[in-house]
Design a protein around this motif. Structure first.
Motif, PDB file in Angstrom:
ATOM      1  N   ASP A 315       0.860  -1.173   0.000  1.00  0.00           N
ATOM      2  CA  ASP A 315       0.000   0.000   0.000  1.00  0.00           C
ATOM      3  C   ASP A 315       0.902   1.231   0.000  1.00  0.00           C
ATOM      4  OD1 ASP A 315      -1.654   2.185   0.724  1.00  0.00           O
ATOM      5  OD2 ASP A 315      -3.125   0.763   1.518  1.00  0.00           O
ATOM      6  N   GLN A 316       0.867   1.964  -1.097  1.00  0.00           N
ATOM      7  CA  GLN A 316       1.828   3.056  -1.273  1.00  0.00           C
ATOM      8  C   GLN A 316       1.498   4.294  -0.439  1.00  0.00           C
ATOM      9  OE1 GLN A 316       3.749   3.831  -4.810  1.00  0.00           O
ATOM     10  NE2 GLN A 316       4.043   1.676  -5.278  1.00  0.00           N
ATOM     11  N   ARG A 317       0.371   4.244   0.261  1.00  0.00           N
ATOM     12  CA  ARG A 317       0.063   5.375   1.140  1.00  0.00           C
ATOM     13  C   ARG A 317       0.821   5.266   2.460  1.00  0.00           C
ATOM     14  NH1 ARG A 317      -6.218   4.424   1.274  1.00  0.00           N
ATOM     15  NH2 ARG A 317      -5.289   2.379   1.693  1.00  0.00           N
ATOM     16  N   ASN A 320      -0.267   0.763   5.839  1.00  0.00           N
ATOM     17  CA  ASN A 320      -0.375  -0.633   6.257  1.00  0.00           C
ATOM     18  C   ASN A 320       0.888  -1.041   7.019  1.00  0.00           C
ATOM     19  OD1 ASN A 320      -0.041  -3.511   6.200  1.00  0.00           O
ATOM     20  ND2 ASN A 320      -1.734  -3.603   4.746  1.00  0.00           N
ATOM     21  N   ASP A 323       2.789  -4.078   5.711  1.00  0.00           N
ATOM     22  CA  ASP A 323       3.555  -3.763   4.494  1.00  0.00           C
ATOM     23  C   ASP A 323       4.828  -3.003   4.822  1.00  0.00           C
ATOM     24  OD1 ASP A 323       1.676  -4.941   2.889  1.00  0.00           O
ATOM     25  OD2 ASP A 323       0.866  -3.074   2.070  1.00  0.00           O
ATOM     26  N   GLU A 361      -6.571   1.887  -7.002  1.00  0.00           N
ATOM     27  CA  GLU A 361      -5.542   0.882  -6.675  1.00  0.00           C
ATOM     28  C   GLU A 361      -4.497   1.536  -5.770  1.00  0.00           C
ATOM     29  OE1 GLU A 361      -3.987  -1.678  -5.652  1.00  0.00           O
ATOM     30  OE2 GLU A 361      -4.334  -2.896  -7.469  1.00  0.00           O
ATOM     31  N   THR A 362      -4.579   1.219  -4.475  1.00  0.00           N
ATOM     32  CA  THR A 362      -3.656   1.880  -3.535  1.00  0.00           C
ATOM     33  C   THR A 362      -2.247   1.302  -3.622  1.00  0.00           C
ATOM     34  OG1 THR A 362      -4.305   0.375  -1.771  1.00  0.00           O
ATOM     35  CG2 THR A 362      -5.492   2.465  -1.909  1.00  0.00           C
ATOM     36  N   PHE A 363      -2.089   0.167  -4.311  1.00  0.00           N
ATOM     37  CA  PHE A 363      -0.752  -0.394  -4.555  1.00  0.00           C
ATOM     38  C   PHE A 363      -0.143   0.194  -5.834  1.00  0.00           C
ATOM     39  CE2 PHE A 363      -0.270  -4.561  -2.038  1.00  0.00           C
ATOM     40  CZ  PHE A 363      -1.124  -4.145  -1.035  1.00  0.00           C
TER      41      PHE A 363
END
Ligand SMILES: *[C@@H]1O[C@H](CO)[C@@H](O)[C@H](O)[C@H]1NC(C)=O
Ligand SMILES: *[C@@H]1O[C@H](CO)[C@@H](O)[C@H](O)[C@H]1NC(C)=O
Ligand SMILES: *[C@@H]1O[C@H](CO)[C@@H](O)[C@H](O)[C@H]1NC(C)=O
Ligand SMILES: *[C@@H]1O[C@H](CO)[C@@H](O)[C@H](O)[C@H]1NC(C)=O
Ligand SMILES: *[C@@H]1O[C@H](CO)[C@@H](O)[C@H](O)[C@H]1NC(C)=O
Length: 533
Positions: A315-317, A320, A323, A361-363
């Motif tokens: 998750d690039q935000r 997570n 992650d 798409e959060t990834f």
């Protein structure tokens, strides 16, 4: 004006050279992927672009012109796209056209977006549109891996979605083979198509080793016959995480040096709760050991093969926790093995996913509008693993890179002989002989010395003291420590998340103590062996 246009010409020729500098097709040589003609290693640094969902079209064509998306791939330093497809796109739905499909799904806004950004796809069949994407990527010098992702076009990969294993309701082996052969032939003359992966993430209650051997070998042979140029990527059971059964029964043919194994690795692979546990050094060691035993062993077996980390992502935000913990551990492994890899994913949004129109798409590397990077720290974190770190044909002598996976940065010595972390566009070379040895600045008499808690380590010619003898002191082997004057360990550490300075401090959670809840990642450093400049 004149100098500007000359510059433009120079830039164009440089980028042409870059894209043509590796000639194709590719083959395998022991654990490496190489250019067949020269035997030089080619490292695949791919990003997945989904084209396998209900709309049966590469995502995002409603948001940006396709050439714009290709330029984005190149500027983010991916040299390859893993483009997914669904079997039915090429078999039972081959004659449907894009506009009709979008109409039938009620995707009005997306269709208007297509009309604006890529109008030529509207009247194409799904096959033609897929070809158009491949050709455009190829024309820009991007290598392409065609990934058979599902049979029935939709979001992947539930345990029981009918797409999971040979014999499932949508996954008929015969139609699957038919689709593979069609795609293999269709791109027979497209040299930028460097590989085909036979099937994404096998899974479900039907999965078993016998059928795996039976069908995967059959698929591999058929694809090889239909298109002898492409690499053939084969992944294991349980969502592409398990090839361990090859330890007892390996595949005999390497398909004229075209066979590459593929594995997927996420924070939720294997034991999904593992990244919630403590201490993190044990967890990372355990996860790495798990991945090696499931897949990694193939690179060092008696007859080694390349292993493509076909999917990983996060998750690039940065929201997570699992992650965030997983990623540094993964990067340390990827850099150590210098794996070929494919990140999930390029797309910032989907036309239609799991019943939602315009799903985010959060990834994704790109944001919802396909306009900006979702997270601008991304290029920095990926810089090192986008480089070739090991070159099987190199005659450059071996040295070490001191790598900090949490930041993605490399240790450099500045002109005042101070150590700091910088982007891994370049790095300082070190020599290190192993556990309890000096870390010496290559070609000099100076070595790294710990001088005290909270102080920067120095470069010193006192290389015999215990303060200059470095050890890996935790399970993860990611802490580099030397004893201080009082016989206590000091660990290398990035000073803070915002500072590029390096200090030594008391080591965090290096004992195998489950009560130790601190996060040690700021102290994680990996000494990587390299033979490239
Ligand atoms: C698609 O085909 C229809 C019917 O042949 C035509 O009216 C329309 O202009 C075409 N659209 C594009 C974008 O080529
Ligand atoms: C590929 O090229 C060969 C030789 O140039 C030709 O015979 C064949 O028809 C081509 N195949 C396709 C699918 O274009
Ligand atoms: C990881 O931890 C589990 C549970 O403690 C253990 O069963 C397993 O053997 C460990 N695996 C490795 C590779 O260390
Ligand atoms: C980018 O990722 C970092 C690290 O995971 C995180 O701290 C940050 O909040 C993210 N930024 C955005 C804009 O999502
Ligand atoms: C190393 O390889 C390069 C290019 O392959 C060659 O030009 C050079 O002479 C080689 N150097 C040595 C020391 O063998």
């Amino acid at each position: 004006m004149k100098t500007n246009s000359l510059l433009a010409i120079l830039l164009v020729s440089v980028s042409l050279f870059a894209s043509l500098s590796c000639s194709l097709p590719l083959s395998t040589s022991k654990r490496w992927i190489v250019d067949t003609a020269s035997g030089q290693r080619v490292k695949l640094t791919c990003v997945t672009w989904a084209a396998h969902l209900q709309p049966m079209l590469a995502e995002g064509l409603d948001k940006k012109p396709i050439s714009h998306i290709a330029a984005e791939v190149i500027s983010r330093r991916f040299n390859c796209v893993r483009l997914t497809w669904a079997t039915f796109m090429f078999t039972r739905h081959a004659k449907l056209n894009v506009a009709e499909t979008f109409d039938s799904l009620g995707l009005k806004q997306a269709k208007a977006g297509l009309a604006k950004n890529n109008p030529f796809v509207l009247n194409m069949t799904h096959v033609e549109a897929y070809e158009a994407v491949v050709h455009l990527l190829g024309s820009q010098g991007i290598m392409v891996i065609l990934d058979n992702h599902v049979s029935y076009p939709k979001w992947c990969c539930a345990y029981d979605d009918g797409n999971g294993f040979f014999g499932d309701s949508y996954f008929r082996p015969k139609e699957w083979l038919q689709g593979l052969i069609m795609v293999a032939k269709l791109f027979n003359n497209q040299t930028q198509v460097v590989g085909m992966s036979l099937r994404n993430e096998l899974r479900g209650q039907r999965q078993n080793e016998n059928d795996w051997y039976k069908y995967m070998l059959r698929g591999a042979k058929e694809v090889h016959k239909a298109n002898p140029n492409v690499l053939i990527l084969v992944s294991g059971l349980t969502w592409g995480t398990d090839l361990s059964f090859l330890k007892t029964k390996s595949i005999e043919s390497n398909l004229d040096n075209k066979l590459v194994y593929e594995a997927h690795w996420y924070s939720f692979s294997g034991d999904p709760k593992i990244w919630e546990l403590q201490p993190l050094n044990r967890v990372c060691a355990n996860a790495t050991g798990w991945f090696s035993a499931q897949n990694g062993f193939l690179m060092s077996s008696e007859s080694p093969s390349p292993l493509f980390l076909g999917e990983f992502g996060f998750d690039q935000r940065g929201v997570n926790q699992a992650d965030n913990r997983f990623l540094s551990c993964l990067f340390a492994y990827v850099a150590e093995k210098d794996l070929d890899w494919g990140l999930w994913a390029l797309q910032g949004s989907y036309y239609f996913r799991e019943g939602h129109v315009g799903h985010e798409e959060t990834f994704g590397v790109l944001d919802f509008h396909w306009k900006h990077l979702r997270n601008s720290t991304f290029p920095k974190r990926f810089r090192l693993i986008q480089n070739m770190i090991q070159d099987p044909n190199s005659n450059v002598s071996k040295s070490n890179i001191l790598y900090h996976p949490l930041s993605g940065q490399c240790v450099q010595v500045n002109n005042k002989n101070k150590l700091h972390l910088k982007d891994c566009k370049s790095w300082t070379k070190w020599s290190f002989d192993g556990y309890g040895a000096t870390i010496r600045l290559m070609g000099t008499a100076f070595c790294l010395k710990a001088v005290g808690h909270g102080l920067p380590p120095i470069l010193s010619d006192d290389c015999l003291s215990q303060q200059s003898a470095w050890k890996f002191v935790s399970n993860s082997k990611l802490h580099l420590a030397a004893l201080d004057g009082q016989g206590k360990y000091l660990c290398l550490q990035k000073k803070s998340s915002t500072s590029s300075e390096i200090l030594t401090r008391r080591c965090i959670c290096i004992e195998d103590d489950s009560d130790c809840k601190e996060n040690p990642q700021i102290q994680w450093f990996k000494l990587l062996s390299t033979n490239v400049n």
